[in-house]
Design a protein around this motif. Structure first.
Motif, PDB file in Angstrom:
ATOM      1  N   PHE A  31       0.835  -1.199   0.000  1.00  0.00           N
ATOM      2  CA  PHE A  31       0.000   0.000   0.000  1.00  0.00           C
ATOM      3  C   PHE A  31       0.872   1.253   0.000  1.00  0.00           C
ATOM      4  N   ASN A  34       2.430   1.690  -3.427  1.00  0.00           N
ATOM      5  CA  ASN A  34       1.434   2.138  -4.405  1.00  0.00           C
ATOM      6  C   ASN A  34       1.074   3.605  -4.220  1.00  0.00           C
ATOM      7  N   CYS A  35       1.073   4.067  -2.983  1.00  0.00           N
ATOM      8  CA  CYS A  35       0.730   5.463  -2.680  1.00  0.00           C
ATOM      9  C   CYS A  35       1.971   6.355  -2.620  1.00  0.00           C
ATOM     10  N   SER A  54      -4.901   7.662  -1.613  1.00  0.00           N
ATOM     11  CA  SER A  54      -5.296   6.250  -1.731  1.00  0.00           C
ATOM     12  C   SER A  54      -6.709   6.110  -2.292  1.00  0.00           C
ATOM     13  N   SER A  55      -7.579   7.084  -2.042  1.00  0.00           N
ATOM     14  CA  SER A  55      -8.928   6.992  -2.615  1.00  0.00           C
ATOM     15  C   SER A  55      -8.858   7.067  -4.138  1.00  0.00           C
ATOM     16  N   TYR A  58      -6.913   3.581  -5.281  1.00  0.00           N
ATOM     17  CA  TYR A  58      -7.663   2.355  -5.024  1.00  0.00           C
ATOM     18  C   TYR A  58      -9.136   2.445  -5.405  1.00  0.00           C
ATOM     19  N   TYR A  60     -11.831   4.241  -4.248  1.00  0.00           N
ATOM     20  CA  TYR A  60     -12.908   4.314  -3.275  1.00  0.00           C
ATOM     21  C   TYR A  60     -13.214   5.781  -3.015  1.00  0.00           C
ATOM     22  N   ARG A  83     -17.844   0.773  -1.332  1.00  0.00           N
ATOM     23  CA  ARG A  83     -16.452   1.242  -1.231  1.00  0.00           C
ATOM     24  C   ARG A  83     -16.404   2.728  -0.868  1.00  0.00           C
ATOM     25  N   ILE A 114      -8.966  -1.403   2.004  1.00  0.00           N
ATOM     26  CA  ILE A 114      -7.892  -2.115   1.304  1.00  0.00           C
ATOM     27  C   ILE A 114      -8.029  -3.629   1.465  1.00  0.00           C
TER      28      ILE A 114
END
Length: 185
Positions: A31, A34-35, A54-55, A58, A60, A83, A114
């Motif tokens: 995570f 990725n961020c 992250s929203s 990913y 959401y 989500r 996540i």
């Protein structure tokens, strides 16, 4: 927030895919990559920046809602089907100001998004092992996101609390985790 659960829980609850602490820590590491959260050592995570980023990554949503829109004892909640994370306005604002509890709450809800948007099972009266309990998993995700166990080294509990902007309880649990990895029984 982080709770020391007994080894099994027998309540009307939900059950998640089994995850060990090591597996959750690996998921948090992925995570972070990725961020693009890379330079954390000795610094507190900007949890609201992580929430925004992250929203997008990913896919959401989150919504800051009036405090009265959620029950008194609920600071935030995650709708796993849609989500979407709902965060009380007071929680969001206090997180922006550095409140340890509210920063943890948001990290905890990110953990649900996540890890739990698929494979959650409703259980009634069935024993659930703690490593299958979504709340325990989200707590561990939040703790690892805010205080990576690999960054603790010889820091004291007070140093962890101050550098990473977490509660003393979270710092104690993370220090204990770091020590257990250094000195496996």
């Amino acid at each position: 927030m982080i709770q020391n659960y007994v080894s099994t829980i027998q309540i009307n609850s939900t059950k998640a895919e089994p995850r060990s602490k090591q597996k959750i820590e690996a998921e948090v590491e992925k995570f972070r990559k990725n961020c693009k959260i890379t330079s954390l050592k000795g610094k507190a995570v900007d949890i609201l920046k992580v929430l925004d980023l992250s929203s997008e990554i990913y896919g959401y949503e989150y919504e800051v809602v009036e405090d009265l829109d959620l029950p008194n004892n609920v600071y935030a909640e995650t709708d796993l089907i849609d989500r979407k994370i709902y965060i009380k306005e007071s929680v969001y604002n206090r997180a922006a100001e550095g409140s340890t509890r509210d920063r943890f709450t948001i990290a905890h809800e990110i953990g649900h998004i996540i890890m739990h948007t698929d494979k959650i099972i409703v259980c009634r009266g069935e024993e659930i092992k703690k490593y299958e309990y979504p709340e325990w998993q989200a707590d561990h995700f939040a703790a690892e996101l805010l205080v990576p166990v690999s960054h603790i080294g010889d820091l004291s509990v007070d140093e962890i609390t101050n550098k990473y902007k977490v509660s003393k309880k979270v710092a104690q649990i993370r220090k204990s985790r770091a020590n257990s990895l250094k000195n496996p029984a």
